[in-house]
Design a protein around this motif. Structure first.
Motif, PDB file in Angstrom:
ATOM      1  N   PRO A   4       0.817  -1.219   0.000  1.00 53.98           N
ATOM      2  CA  PRO A   4       0.000   0.000   0.000  1.00 53.98           C
ATOM      3  C   PRO A   4       0.851   1.270   0.000  1.00 53.98           C
ATOM      4  O   PRO A   4       1.908   1.318   0.631  1.00 53.98           O
ATOM      5  N   GLU A  57       0.386   3.974   1.475  1.00 55.04           N
ATOM      6  CA  GLU A  57       0.536   4.621   2.778  1.00 55.04           C
ATOM      7  C   GLU A  57       1.831   4.212   3.470  1.00 55.04           C
ATOM      8  O   GLU A  57       2.371   4.969   4.258  1.00 55.04           O
ATOM      9  N   LEU A  58       2.290   3.005   3.180  1.00 52.71           N
ATOM     10  CA  LEU A  58       3.507   2.546   3.825  1.00 52.71           C
ATOM     11  C   LEU A  58       4.678   3.430   3.400  1.00 52.71           C
ATOM     12  O   LEU A  58       5.485   3.866   4.227  1.00 52.71           O
ATOM     13  N   SER A  73       4.110   6.956   4.881  1.00 52.03           N
ATOM     14  CA  SER A  73       4.399   6.944   6.295  1.00 52.03           C
ATOM     15  C   SER A  73       5.912   6.912   6.542  1.00 52.03           C
ATOM     16  O   SER A  73       6.428   7.627   7.402  1.00 52.03           O
ATOM     17  N   ALA A  74       6.595   6.092   5.762  1.00 52.18           N
ATOM     18  CA  ALA A  74       8.048   5.994   5.909  1.00 52.18           C
ATOM     19  C   ALA A  74       8.709   7.320   5.550  1.00 52.18           C
ATOM     20  O   ALA A  74       9.653   7.760   6.208  1.00 52.18           O
ATOM     21  N   PHE A 112      14.123   3.266   2.255  1.00 49.77           N
ATOM     22  CA  PHE A 112      12.833   2.595   2.051  1.00 49.77           C
ATOM     23  C   PHE A 112      13.053   1.227   1.408  1.00 49.77           C
ATOM     24  O   PHE A 112      12.425   0.243   1.781  1.00 49.77           O
ATOM     25  N   ASP A 118      15.019  -0.937   4.274  1.00 50.18           N
ATOM     26  CA  ASP A 118      14.293  -1.157   5.530  1.00 50.18           C
ATOM     27  C   ASP A 118      12.896  -1.724   5.328  1.00 50.18           C
ATOM     28  O   ASP A 118      12.301  -2.259   6.246  1.00 50.18           O
ATOM     29  N   PHE A 119      12.346  -1.542   4.139  1.00 53.27           N
ATOM     30  CA  PHE A 119      10.969  -1.988   3.918  1.00 53.27           C
ATOM     31  C   PHE A 119      10.854  -3.062   2.844  1.00 53.27           C
ATOM     32  O   PHE A 119      10.444  -4.174   3.130  1.00 53.27           O
ATOM     33  N   PRO A 129      13.004  -6.499   3.542  1.00 54.20           N
ATOM     34  CA  PRO A 129      12.417  -7.411   4.533  1.00 54.20           C
ATOM     35  C   PRO A 129      11.006  -7.890   4.181  1.00 54.20           C
ATOM     36  O   PRO A 129      10.666  -9.039   4.448  1.00 54.20           O
ATOM     37  N   LEU A 130      10.212  -7.044   3.563  1.00 58.31           N
ATOM     38  CA  LEU A 130       8.861  -7.474   3.221  1.00 58.31           C
ATOM     39  C   LEU A 130       8.862  -8.539   2.138  1.00 58.31           C
ATOM     40  O   LEU A 130       7.957  -9.357   2.060  1.00 58.31           O
ATOM     41  N   GLN A 153       3.601 -16.611   9.089  1.00 59.92           N
ATOM     42  CA  GLN A 153       3.178 -15.256   9.461  1.00 59.92           C
ATOM     43  C   GLN A 153       3.172 -14.353   8.241  1.00 59.92           C
ATOM     44  O   GLN A 153       4.210 -13.939   7.756  1.00 59.92           O
ATOM     45  N   THR A 154       1.992 -14.082   7.745  1.00 60.17           N
ATOM     46  CA  THR A 154       1.912 -13.154   6.618  1.00 60.17           C
ATOM     47  C   THR A 154       2.228 -11.764   7.136  1.00 60.17           C
ATOM     48  O   THR A 154       1.729 -11.348   8.162  1.00 60.17           O
ATOM     49  N   GLU A 155       3.038 -11.065   6.389  1.00 61.10           N
ATOM     50  CA  GLU A 155       3.504  -9.773   6.899  1.00 61.10           C
ATOM     51  C   GLU A 155       3.005  -8.618   6.065  1.00 61.10           C
ATOM     52  O   GLU A 155       3.716  -7.672   5.831  1.00 61.10           O
TER      53      GLU A 155
END
Ligand SMILES: Nc1ncnc2c1ncn2[C@@H]1O[C@H](COP(=O)(O)OP(=O)(O)OP(=O)(O)O)[C@@H](O)[C@H]1O
Ligand SMILES: [Mg+2]
Lengths: 283, 352
Positions: free
Chosen positions: A169, A171-172, A175-176, A186, A189-190, A193-194, A280-282
């Protein structure tokens, strides 16, 4: 617990599938533990023999080729380096190019993406002559760089990463940004890992792809010290065909079994990430 | 110049949509400003321009004495709480709060202290090690707030942060946000389309319609003194009743009643607005309401009925009265509580 008929059918199908997958490997392994003579006379085996250590020792340590210097171990190492380089760079480059395509809103992003996608229609085998010309002009024949570099661009992986990033999304990112992240942080860090399960999957595919390359290393290398496993399969132990000696079928099987180990290790090692991602869905 | 200053700000999206139209607005330091308006009126767009997430087509935005039109969002020192919270799914709560501080190069001990302080304030200390997916909606909401608070930014922006919560939790969080803002004292802008939320939270309220601020003022000013038909209809619950009428020589004539001595020089077709709570029962009242439905709220009753051809006319009666379907009530309008609007322009034409 009651077992439903459908489950039984499903399990029978699965078991047949597993047998189909495993049997050839088992036959190879069993045969690799017998003497050459007995394979020649009695065919391939389902049971284990007693020549395991002799055959495997022979394969790992025997020096072959014209130079009498290249060993199977050396070829495994070469293939491993090549596959590792290809997989690592392919994943890194396609993740980054997908990042650029999705997050930098320039007008040509879509045409460029399709251009990248079209390269799927031009596999290495088709462009092998120009590729060879370029690599040899750069003086990269007989080097790991030359083995790896022409194979590191990947339309498939770029495509998958792009589709994945598009589901994240907006917004992520926003927001970052407000949290002070820049373009690079971004990504690191995002997005990394995602997409780690995706990275693991891509890495496995690309590793196997790199490991099983045949034509490119064959053309690229004249020095035997850069021979790879798949090339070895063709070349090694051929002298036995021509001479009076027996065909060394058992050693060949041993070689095949050994050649499976690196990709299997990669899968086993990265599977942990796979399963973690499934539990674990992230997102 | 005030703390946040928008001057003639216009937003036209690349596809040609004009979302915000020459809007000017000042927000004082420490003030809680609420943008309220119907869906699609441009509230989010306005907020996102302040945050730097949308380009400003025309106009200037100043924050704390600095022109920020071209300043990157990461440099604006602004925190925003999104409708879907936008928590970082792969980081635990602690790191969600700490991320913005880390990016500012603050040392580890200070970060730890700030995060713990914010967590305590929001009562999320117990969840610091959890991932957002393991939290309830209300807890996620708190984490999102925590992420904003911990950085101690110049301004908080909220874009409908409560609309994903159930009714009860929404009221509770509304209260908490208000208390928190008073405690921390940070300038805040809160976007909502819920007028109750707007009324309860705001120090000042901007009612937005079609990309224009229709009215700006304290909630009570706007409630008592709506300047246009739109604002009158939007603020207040249940909604204001509207009747067609004519105004001539300070006399208002509706279908079956007249009001004299109206404080207005306007002549022509008008719309008369009456709030349900400004009606009182009295003998020989102006209006005869034929009751069709009664909603009993305990503290008071909402009575819906018909006057001649007008349906769903609403009257708020005290809770201790028993009114049944089929009754006819005789109602008067409280002294000077009628709102008269120009039927064509929607502007109010009488003084209160
Ligand atoms: N990226 C965009 N491109 C084009 N038009 C947009 C874009 N974003 C919003 N709009 C349009 O701008 C107008 C204002 O949108 P905005 O999101 O600000 O409304 P809103 O007041 O926040 O509504 P809601 O209460 O539904 O969130 C709408 O007409 C919308 O369709
Ligand atoms: Mg919105």
């Amino acid at each position: 617990m009651k077992i439903k008929p459908l489950q039984i059918v499903a399990h029978i199908i699965l078991i047949i599938g597993v047998l189909l997958m495993v049997l050839p490997i088992w036959i190879s392994f069993a045969s690799s533990t017998h003497e050459n003579v007995s394979i020649l006379t009695e065919g391939m085996r389902f049971t284990l023999g007693d020549q395991f250590s002799r055959n495997y020792n022979e394969v790992l340590n025997e020096k072959g080729g014209w130079s009498e210097e290249v060993t199977a171990a050396k070829m495994f190492i070469n293939s491993f380096i090549m596959a590792l380089g290809i997989a690592t760079l392919k994943v890194a480059i396609s993740a980054m190019s997908a990042y650029a395509l999705v997050y930098y809103r320039f007008k040509l992003a879509v045409p460029i993406f399709w251009l990248i996608f079209i390269t799927l229609l031009v596999p290495l085998e088709v462009r092998i002559f120009p590729s060879y010309k370029i690599v040899s002009d750069l003086g990269l024949t007989n080097s790991y760089t030359g083995l790896i570099l022409p194979l590191v661009a990947s339309a498939t992986a770029t495509f998958f990463f792009r589709q994945f990033y598009k589901t994240i999304p907006d917004e992520l990112l926003e927001s970052a940004k407000l949290d002070g992240a820049n373009a690079w942080s971004f990504f690191i860090d995002f997005l990394v890992p995602l997409s780690k399960t995706m990275i693991a999957a891509m890495f496995i595919f690309m590793f196997v792809y790199g490991y099983s390359q045949y034509l490119w290393p064959l053309i690229m290398t004249t020095a035997e010290e850069y021979w790879t496993v798949v090339m070895g399969m063709k070349i090694i132990y051929t002298e036995s065909y021509e001479g009076v000696a027996l065909p060394r079928t058992a050693e060949r099987f041993a070689y095949i079994i050994l050649s499976m180990i690196p990709p299997v290790l990669v899968v086993v090692f990265l599977q942990k990430w796979f399963i973690k991602g499934l539990i674990q869905t992230e997102k | 110049m005030s703390f946040l200053d928008l001057k003639n700000v216009t937003k036209i999206y690349p596809n040609g949509t004009k979302a915000v139209h020459e809007t000017s607005l000042s927000v004082d330091e420490g003030e809680f400003m609420v943008f309220v308006g119907p869906s699609g009126c441009g509230k989010s767009t306005l907020l996102r321009m302040v945050a730097g997430l949308e380009d400003i087509t025309e106009g200037d935005i100043n924050l704390d004495g600095q022109l920020i039109n071209e300043v990157d969002p990461s440099e604006r020192d602004i925190a925003m709480v999104f409708q879907n919270y936008a928590l970082y799914p792969h980081m635990n709560v602690y790191n969600n709060l700490a991320y913005g501080l880390k990016n500012r190069g603050i040392d580890k001990e200070t970060i730890e202290q700030k995060v713990n302080d914010a967590a305590k304030l929001l009562q999320i200390s117990d969840f610091l090690q959890r991932k957002p997916s393991m939290l309830s909606g209300g807890q996620r909401q708190r984490v999102a707030m925590g992420r904003a608070i911990v950085r101690n930014p110049k301004i908080f922006l909220f874009d409908e942060p409560l609309s994903n919560l159930d009714a009860k939790l929404r009221i509770q969080m509304r209260l908490e946000i208000k208390k928190l803002q008073q405690k921390v004292g940070v300038t805040s802008i809160f976007v909502t389309h819920d007028q109750v939320e707007a009324m309860t939270l705001a120090d000042r309220l901007a009612v937005i319609n079609n990309g224009i601020i229709e009215q700006l003022g304290t909630p009570i000013e706007i409630y008592n003194n709506p300047e246009s038909l739109f604002v009158a209809g939007f603020i207040g619950s249940p909604q204001m009743n509207f009747l067609d009428a004519n105004l001539n020589n300070k006399t208002l004539s509706a279908e079956n009643f007249e009001i004299k001595n109206i404080d207005s020089d306007y002549n022509g077709e008008v719309t008369l607005g009456i709030r349900p709570e400004h009606l009182i029962e009295s003998e020989n009242g102006l209006i005869n309401l034929k009751v069709e439905l009664v909603e009993q709220l305990g503290s008071d009753n909402l009575v819906y009925g018909q006057i001649k051809n007008i349906k769903d006319f609403c009257y708020r009666s005290p809770g201790n009265q028993t009114i049944k379907k089929g009754d006819t009530l005789s109602l008067n309008i409280e002294e000077n509580k009628y709102y008269i609007f120009d039927k064509n322009t929607g502007k109010r034409v009488n003084q209160i």
